[in-house]
Design a protein around this motif. Sequence first.
Motif, PDB file in Angstrom:
ATOM      1  N   GLN A 113     -40.373  40.713   8.323  1.00 32.35           N
ATOM      2  CA  GLN A 113     -41.567  41.479   8.655  1.00 32.35           C
ATOM      3  C   GLN A 113     -42.783  40.950   7.899  1.00 32.35           C
ATOM      4  N   PHE A 114     -42.576  40.536   6.662  1.00 35.27           N
ATOM      5  CA  PHE A 114     -43.666  39.975   5.871  1.00 35.27           C
ATOM      6  C   PHE A 114     -44.165  38.665   6.478  1.00 35.27           C
ATOM      7  N   LEU A 115     -43.251  37.775   6.821  1.00 35.85           N
ATOM      8  CA  LEU A 115     -43.645  36.458   7.316  1.00 35.85           C
ATOM      9  C   LEU A 115     -44.264  36.525   8.708  1.00 35.85           C
ATOM     10  N   ARG A 116     -43.732  37.373   9.570  1.00 38.25           N
ATOM     11  CA  ARG A 116     -44.230  37.393  10.942  1.00 38.25           C
ATOM     12  C   ARG A 116     -45.628  38.001  11.058  1.00 38.25           C
ATOM     13  N   MET A 117     -46.056  38.763  10.045  1.00 39.68           N
ATOM     14  CA  MET A 117     -47.393  39.335  10.069  1.00 39.68           C
ATOM     15  C   MET A 117     -48.456  38.398   9.520  1.00 39.68           C
ATOM     16  N   ILE A 118     -48.050  37.230   9.063  1.00 45.26           N
ATOM     17  CA  ILE A 118     -48.999  36.223   8.581  1.00 45.26           C
ATOM     18  C   ILE A 118     -49.438  35.363   9.763  1.00 45.26           C
ATOM     19  N   SER A 119     -50.733  35.188   9.914  1.00 45.09           N
ATOM     20  CA  SER A 119     -51.234  34.339  10.996  1.00 45.09           C
ATOM     21  C   SER A 119     -50.689  32.920  10.845  1.00 45.09           C
ATOM     22  N   PRO A 120     -50.165  32.335  11.927  1.00 47.04           N
ATOM     23  CA  PRO A 120     -49.646  30.958  11.813  1.00 47.04           C
ATOM     24  C   PRO A 120     -50.678  29.968  11.306  1.00 47.04           C
ATOM     25  N   LEU A 121     -51.958  30.182  11.637  1.00 44.06           N
ATOM     26  CA  LEU A 121     -52.991  29.259  11.186  1.00 44.06           C
ATOM     27  C   LEU A 121     -53.227  29.350   9.686  1.00 44.06           C
ATOM     28  N   SER A 122     -52.758  30.449   9.059  1.00 43.28           N
ATOM     29  CA  SER A 122     -52.872  30.538   7.604  1.00 43.28           C
ATOM     30  C   SER A 122     -52.027  29.483   6.906  1.00 43.28           C
ATOM     31  N   TRP A 123     -51.012  28.988   7.604  1.00 41.64           N
ATOM     32  CA  TRP A 123     -50.147  27.971   7.021  1.00 41.64           C
ATOM     33  C   TRP A 123     -50.726  26.560   7.145  1.00 41.64           C
ATOM     34  N   ALA A 124     -51.887  26.419   7.772  1.00 39.91           N
ATOM     35  CA  ALA A 124     -52.438  25.086   8.025  1.00 39.91           C
ATOM     36  C   ALA A 124     -52.608  24.253   6.759  1.00 39.91           C
ATOM     37  N   PRO A 125     -53.232  24.768   5.683  1.00 37.73           N
ATOM     38  CA  PRO A 125     -53.354  23.928   4.480  1.00 37.73           C
ATOM     39  C   PRO A 125     -52.000  23.513   3.905  1.00 37.73           C
ATOM     40  N   ILE A 126     -51.026  24.438   3.940  1.00 37.63           N
ATOM     41  CA  ILE A 126     -49.703  24.109   3.421  1.00 37.63           C
ATOM     42  C   ILE A 126     -49.027  23.071   4.312  1.00 37.63           C
ATOM     43  N   ALA A 127     -49.218  23.204   5.639  1.00 44.53           N
ATOM     44  CA  ALA A 127     -48.608  22.246   6.562  1.00 44.53           C
ATOM     45  C   ALA A 127     -49.168  20.845   6.340  1.00 44.53           C
ATOM     46  N   VAL A 128     -50.475  20.746   6.137  1.00 45.85           N
ATOM     47  CA  VAL A 128     -51.087  19.434   5.882  1.00 45.85           C
ATOM     48  C   VAL A 128     -50.617  18.880   4.545  1.00 45.85           C
ATOM     49  N   ALA A 129     -50.502  19.757   3.532  1.00 43.80           N
ATOM     50  CA  ALA A 129     -50.033  19.294   2.225  1.00 43.80           C
ATOM     51  C   ALA A 129     -48.594  18.791   2.278  1.00 43.80           C
ATOM     52  N   LEU A 130     -47.767  19.449   3.095  1.00 38.38           N
ATOM     53  CA  LEU A 130     -46.359  19.076   3.187  1.00 38.38           C
ATOM     54  C   LEU A 130     -46.135  17.846   4.056  1.00 38.38           C
ATOM     55  N   PHE A 131     -46.799  17.813   5.204  1.00 37.78           N
ATOM     56  CA  PHE A 131     -46.496  16.786   6.201  1.00 37.78           C
ATOM     57  C   PHE A 131     -47.598  15.736   6.362  1.00 37.78           C
ATOM     58  N   GLY A 132     -48.768  15.974   5.770  1.00 43.04           N
ATOM     59  CA  GLY A 132     -49.865  15.033   5.947  1.00 43.04           C
ATOM     60  C   GLY A 132     -50.555  15.222   7.290  1.00 43.04           C
ATOM     61  N   ILE A 133     -51.402  14.264   7.621  1.00 43.92           N
ATOM     62  CA  ILE A 133     -52.143  14.309   8.879  1.00 43.92           C
ATOM     63  C   ILE A 133     -51.299  13.670   9.977  1.00 43.92           C
ATOM     64  N   GLY A 134     -51.212  14.320  11.109  1.00 41.17           N
ATOM     65  CA  GLY A 134     -50.453  13.767  12.219  1.00 41.17           C
ATOM     66  C   GLY A 134     -49.807  14.851  13.046  1.00 41.17           C
ATOM     67  N   HIS A 135     -48.734  14.484  13.728  1.00 40.94           N
ATOM     68  CA  HIS A 135     -48.070  15.424  14.631  1.00 40.94           C
ATOM     69  C   HIS A 135     -47.294  16.508  13.887  1.00 40.94           C
ATOM     70  N   GLN A 136     -46.717  16.178  12.728  1.00 39.22           N
ATOM     71  CA  GLN A 136     -45.792  17.094  12.069  1.00 39.22           C
ATOM     72  C   GLN A 136     -46.414  18.449  11.724  1.00 39.22           C
ATOM     73  N   PRO A 137     -47.621  18.501  11.150  1.00 38.55           N
ATOM     74  CA  PRO A 137     -48.173  19.845  10.881  1.00 38.55           C
ATOM     75  C   PRO A 137     -48.432  20.655  12.136  1.00 38.55           C
ATOM     76  N   VAL A 138     -48.752  19.983  13.242  1.00 43.58           N
ATOM     77  CA  VAL A 138     -48.952  20.699  14.506  1.00 43.58           C
ATOM     78  C   VAL A 138     -47.621  21.277  14.980  1.00 43.58           C
ATOM     79  N   PHE A 139     -46.545  20.487  14.898  1.00 39.83           N
ATOM     80  CA  PHE A 139     -45.213  21.001  15.247  1.00 39.83           C
ATOM     81  C   PHE A 139     -44.876  22.220  14.397  1.00 39.83           C
ATOM     82  N   PHE A 140     -45.157  22.130  13.103  1.00 39.04           N
ATOM     83  CA  PHE A 140     -44.835  23.221  12.183  1.00 39.04           C
ATOM     84  C   PHE A 140     -45.576  24.492  12.565  1.00 39.04           C
TER      85      PHE A 140
END
Length: 273
Positions: A113-140
């Motif tokens: 319930q905690f995770l699903r109420m977080i906007s997916p776009l809020s994870w964008a900085p973390i996705a870029v930090a984890l996967f870098g620039i490219g397709h992977q953060p978009v998949f995430f």
Amino acid sequence: MSAPTRTAPEAARTARRLPFVPQAVAIAIAVALWWFVTTVLVAPDSLVREFAPQYVFPAIVDLLARGVLLPDALASLWRLLVGLLIAATLGIPLGLLIGLNPLVERATMPIMQFLRMISPLSWAPIAVALFGIGHQPVFFLIAAAAIWPIVINTAAGVHGIDQGYPMVARSFGATRLELLTTVVLPAIRAQVQTGLRVGLGIAWVVLVPAEMLGVRSGLGYQILNARDQLAYDQVMAVIVVIGFLGFWLDWAARHLLRERRRPVSVEEADRPF
């Protein structure tokens, strides 16, 4: 004498003979209102005029002629498919586990319930930090948006199974695997399909802003590129294409995921599972 009014069956027959007329009239009215707001109501020097339909539809043709729009649309659809496959691969088993195991459900419910109420776009900085620039953060980000409807609908489908069916299967000596494949999965098919369709819609909405994270293709990137060039007619053209593709994606999901009944053979009718 007054003209006779049409009865409900007559109106229904007319609607069946002309199924697309109401939709065509509604679209025509919507385009007319669009033209009125962006052409008549605004000042002659307003940038809003760039968004008018008489400029947008030629911009779509121009983007197609330049070989820009189709590759970007295909890139977006490919990212959508990969992200949705990731969400389904993770979400369906997780939903089954939650629905079949009350202990797992109680343990994971607060976190889910905690995770699903977080906007997916809020994870964008973390996705870029984890996967870098490219397709992977978009998949995430697409997977993070689509997974929760799939999990919730799958678990709800398991909870809605009539407990008499598993009891009958166990009485015939069905193993856990047979119980899962012959009772649970067929029973939750409609709920899983609903989760996939809802997840598809959410993923399509998240896809466009996710493609503004540094990728060099896709409809989201094309909106940023047109904006940087102050080509607002192209911005609106891409928005129209996004809505058009989203409409047909939802139409395809409704028709491909709907339940189709098939005749049952005598052998299948006599077989307990």
